[in-house]
Every structure is written in structure tokens, then in C-alpha cells.
Design a protein around this motif. Sequence first.
Motif, PDB file in Angstrom:
ATOM      1  N   ALA A  16       0.833  -1.210   0.000  1.00  0.00           N
ATOM      2  CA  ALA A  16       0.000   0.000   0.000  1.00  0.00           C
ATOM      3  C   ALA A  16       0.863   1.254   0.000  1.00  0.00           C
ATOM      4  N   LEU A  17       0.333   2.309  -0.610  1.00  0.00           N
ATOM      5  CA  LEU A  17       0.980   3.617  -0.616  1.00  0.00           C
ATOM      6  C   LEU A  17       0.275   4.518   0.384  1.00  0.00           C
ATOM      7  N   ILE A  18       1.073   5.283   1.127  1.00  0.00           N
ATOM      8  CA  ILE A  18       0.518   6.179   2.139  1.00  0.00           C
ATOM      9  C   ILE A  18       1.097   7.567   1.911  1.00  0.00           C
ATOM     10  N   TYR A  19       0.203   8.529   1.686  1.00  0.00           N
ATOM     11  CA  TYR A  19       0.613   9.926   1.496  1.00  0.00           C
ATOM     12  C   TYR A  19       0.416  10.654   2.820  1.00  0.00           C
ATOM     13  N   ILE A  20       1.437  11.384   3.267  1.00  0.00           N
ATOM     14  CA  ILE A  20       1.372  12.151   4.511  1.00  0.00           C
ATOM     15  C   ILE A  20       1.720  13.606   4.213  1.00  0.00           C
ATOM     16  N   GLU A  21       0.827  14.496   4.629  1.00  0.00           N
ATOM     17  CA  GLU A  21       1.059  15.939   4.506  1.00  0.00           C
ATOM     18  C   GLU A  21       1.033  16.521   5.913  1.00  0.00           C
ATOM     19  N   MET A  22       2.100  17.230   6.284  1.00  0.00           N
ATOM     20  CA  MET A  22       2.217  17.686   7.675  1.00  0.00           C
ATOM     21  C   MET A  22       3.118  18.916   7.756  1.00  0.00           C
TER      22      MET A  22
END
Length: 200
Positions: free
Chosen positions: A161-167
Motif C-alpha cells: 500500500a501507498l501512504i501519502y502524509i502531509e504535515m
Amino acid sequence: MRKSKNRSAKPEKNRQPTGNIRIIAGKHRGRKLPVLAAEGLRPTTDRVKETLFNWLMPYINQSRCLDCFAGAGSLGFEAHSRNAAHVTFVELDRIAAKQLSSNKTLLNAENIEIKQTNILSFLSQQATTTFNLVFIDPPFRQGLVEQTVELLQHGWLANDALIYIEMENENDQLSLPNNWSLLKEKNAGQVSYRLYQASH
């Protein structure tokens, strides 16, 4: 940052769509969707979104997506437009969730599901499906990335799975699982955005 889980409640009569998000590419290319006027709800910018979906181009087709802090739904609707098989939006704010449902209707999108609940509560349930792509873009400085990541480990992620994180970009002490690999990373102003892949 797109939205704030703890934004102050405003009278519903004052919370009407006052802007829009634009779908960049895919079957709804150029379509503009109304965005709710709400404190703390700031859709991911087109520049960041375009970069992200360039990264995702080889993976998005027929993927099952989870938009964890959906807000205006900018990322989830873009994934839908680019032929994601199914997109689940999770948004705590009732009026924001209602706007997501209205935009789902505008797109005649039967493969979109709206969950009006806290994402941490949602992920604390027994996993009923797995996701190929997860968007995590929570309110800043509340430790929500780590909490969300921890709960995703309980059966919600498909293989690779791909996980995008914006922070916030000052958060350089992010604790992530050992089996997650960083694929891409960029900064834009005060925002850091990254794409990870989870291996099993």
C-alpha cells in the motif's frame, strides 16, 4: 493542511460553499466542486496535488483509496477522477461531510463512500476492507499522523500500500513502521509532503 478536526463550530446558516476545488485530470478534468466555508478547512493546493498525482500515476488506476481527514475532499475526488476503483472519505465535521455527499452526487459517483466520523474511531474498528492508497492530511501539531499510522497497521493496508502524509515541515521526528519506505518527499512553504510504501 486541508482541514481542522477541532475547528470552531459556526452557525449552519453561515457555513455555505464560498469557494471551490478543481479536479486537475481524469474523467472530471477541469470540474470545479463547491467547498464549505469553515475555519481551518484549507484544501491541498493545486501545485502540491499535481506533484502528488504525478507520483501516483503508475498506481492510481483501480486502487481502493482512503481519505482520512477528508475536509473538502480534494485528494479523494482527484483519485476518483483518475479511475480509482473506490474512494472512502472520512470526515468528522457533519456539515463538511454533507458537502462531500453533495459533491459525490454532482459527480454521479457511485464508487464513493462518505463516513461522517472521527478517523481514529473508524480505524479502531475491525478492518472490513484493505486500501491500496491512503491520504493522511490532518490538523497540524496534534500528533494525529502517528495515531492514524498506528491504527492503519491493524489490517487496513493492502500489500505494498501507498501512504501519502502531509504535515508541518518542522516535524522531523515522525515515528513510522520499519517496513515503510520513503518513495518521494518535497516541501512547499510550511508543509512537508511525503509518499511511503508499506511492505509486508
